[in-house]
Motif scaffolding. Sequence first.
Motif, PDB file in Angstrom:
ATOM      1  N   ASN A   9       0.878  -1.179   0.063  1.00  0.00           N
ATOM      2  CA  ASN A   9       0.080  -0.098  -0.119  1.00  0.00           C
ATOM      3  C   ASN A   9       0.747   1.279   0.024  1.00  0.00           C
ATOM      4  O   ASN A   9       1.600   1.493   1.107  1.00  0.00           O
ATOM      5  N   LYS A  11      -0.036   4.262  -0.002  1.00  0.00           N
ATOM      6  CA  LYS A  11      -0.816   5.304   0.699  1.00  0.00           C
ATOM      7  C   LYS A  11      -0.446   6.625   0.149  1.00  0.00           C
ATOM      8  O   LYS A  11      -0.684   6.619  -1.199  1.00  0.00           O
ATOM      9  N   HIS A  93     -10.113   0.763   4.563  1.00  0.00           N
ATOM     10  CA  HIS A  93      -8.887   0.934   5.149  1.00  0.00           C
ATOM     11  C   HIS A  93      -9.002   1.800   6.565  1.00  0.00           C
ATOM     12  O   HIS A  93      -9.747   2.703   6.330  1.00  0.00           O
ATOM     13  N   GLU A 141      -6.256  -5.488  10.270  1.00  0.00           N
ATOM     14  CA  GLU A 141      -5.058  -4.523  10.606  1.00  0.00           C
ATOM     15  C   GLU A 141      -5.388  -3.642  11.695  1.00  0.00           C
ATOM     16  O   GLU A 141      -6.341  -2.670  11.778  1.00  0.00           O
ATOM     17  N   LEU A 145      -1.328  -0.493  15.606  1.00  0.00           N
ATOM     18  CA  LEU A 145       0.025  -0.869  15.096  1.00  0.00           C
ATOM     19  C   LEU A 145       0.471  -0.752  13.643  1.00  0.00           C
ATOM     20  O   LEU A 145       1.609  -0.494  13.353  1.00  0.00           O
ATOM     21  N   ILE A 146      -0.481   0.085  12.945  1.00  0.00           N
ATOM     22  CA  ILE A 146      -0.101   0.549  11.736  1.00  0.00           C
ATOM     23  C   ILE A 146       0.769   1.669  11.869  1.00  0.00           C
ATOM     24  O   ILE A 146       0.763   2.527  12.461  1.00  0.00           O
ATOM     25  N   GLY A 147       2.049   1.377  11.068  1.00  0.00           N
ATOM     26  CA  GLY A 147       2.937   2.354  11.055  1.00  0.00           C
ATOM     27  C   GLY A 147       3.853   2.323  12.065  1.00  0.00           C
ATOM     28  O   GLY A 147       5.056   3.166  12.278  1.00  0.00           O
ATOM     29  N   ALA A 180      -0.227  -4.295   9.151  1.00  0.00           N
ATOM     30  CA  ALA A 180      -0.079  -3.441  10.431  1.00  0.00           C
ATOM     31  C   ALA A 180       1.631  -3.810  11.128  1.00  0.00           C
ATOM     32  O   ALA A 180       1.862  -4.692  11.902  1.00  0.00           O
ATOM     33  N   GLY A 181       2.618  -2.793  10.937  1.00  0.00           N
ATOM     34  CA  GLY A 181       3.829  -3.054  11.447  1.00  0.00           C
ATOM     35  C   GLY A 181       4.707  -4.366  10.965  1.00  0.00           C
ATOM     36  O   GLY A 181       5.791  -4.548  11.295  1.00  0.00           O
ATOM     37  N   ILE A 182       4.024  -4.796   9.861  1.00  0.00           N
ATOM     38  CA  ILE A 182       4.720  -6.054   9.263  1.00  0.00           C
ATOM     39  C   ILE A 182       6.095  -5.510   8.683  1.00  0.00           C
ATOM     40  O   ILE A 182       6.083  -4.408   7.704  1.00  0.00           O
ATOM     41  N   LEU A 200      -0.336  -7.219   4.038  1.00  0.00           N
ATOM     42  CA  LEU A 200      -0.580  -6.216   3.395  1.00  0.00           C
ATOM     43  C   LEU A 200       0.557  -5.045   4.139  1.00  0.00           C
ATOM     44  O   LEU A 200       0.632  -5.183   5.576  1.00  0.00           O
ATOM     45  N   VAL A 201       1.211  -4.563   3.217  1.00  0.00           N
ATOM     46  CA  VAL A 201       2.376  -3.702   3.888  1.00  0.00           C
ATOM     47  C   VAL A 201       2.523  -2.458   3.379  1.00  0.00           C
ATOM     48  O   VAL A 201       2.047  -2.086   2.240  1.00  0.00           O
ATOM     49  N   ALA A 202       3.087  -1.475   4.157  1.00  0.00           N
ATOM     50  CA  ALA A 202       3.226  -0.119   3.542  1.00  0.00           C
ATOM     51  C   ALA A 202       4.816   0.562   4.033  1.00  0.00           C
ATOM     52  O   ALA A 202       5.621   0.311   3.094  1.00  0.00           O
ATOM     53  N   SER A 203       4.940   0.845   5.015  1.00  0.00           N
ATOM     54  CA  SER A 203       6.016   1.645   5.317  1.00  0.00           C
ATOM     55  C   SER A 203       7.397   0.980   5.364  1.00  0.00           C
ATOM     56  O   SER A 203       8.427   1.668   5.014  1.00  0.00           O
TER      57      SER A 203
END
Length: 228
Positions: A9, A11, A93, A141, A145-147, A180-182, A200-203
């Motif tokens: 993601n 974002k 989301h 998620e 814990l996200i980010g 979330a936090g992965i 699902l990952v982002a940062s």
Amino acid sequence: MHIPRLLINFKAYMESSGDRAVEISKSAERIWREMGVLIGVSPNIVDLRLISSSVEIPVFAQHVDPIPAGAYTGHVPPILVKEAGARGSLLNHSEKQIPLRHIAESINMMRDLNLISIVCSPTPSESAAVAALLPDAIAVEPPELIGSGIPVSKAKPEVILNSLRSVKAINSAIPLLCGAGISSGDDVKAALELGSYGVLVASAVTKSPDPQRKIRELAEPIASFTRA
Ligand SMILES: O=C(CO)COP(=O)(O)O
């Protein structure tokens, strides 16, 4: 139905917009070809057509509104997401929450357009409520814990286990991803061992000094898990 096992993601991060979004997407495509792990990307809406015309891996919008094309300033109709080359969209989301009725309407409109719906939920009970709407996949998620860099698969495994249980009780055919936090291959391995279909990952990717290296690290446990 090609649900990605690793969905990145982007974002609204500067680090994953424009040309940088293309670079990260091409890295994901390279690793898909190299390892056979289905990786998807979810760019910001401003980059949707650019990314879907740059790579062959599945591209997902981050949100759609349950409306047809027409006089809807600032909204995102599923048909235009389809026209822009997306294979589907995230919905609900935690950074773009929508009412349950909008989730239901959007899932139905997306199904009619052959768009894959991946609906996010913050808790196991909301995962069950979403499962009743028959999305193509659910991604649980925990917002807190996200980010954070604190992986849900290690810090809150019960969220994954309880979501798996509650979704299975409604419809065992709906794959459950988690996020979330992965941030590491080990976090991904833990998620798969708990029963997640994917992550699902982002940062971890968008903020990485070497996104390609990070994507490879996250994809490796999926490659070995799906080979086993
Ligand atoms: O929101 C997320 C993916 O949709 C998770 O974000 P992080 O990977 O940055 O924790």
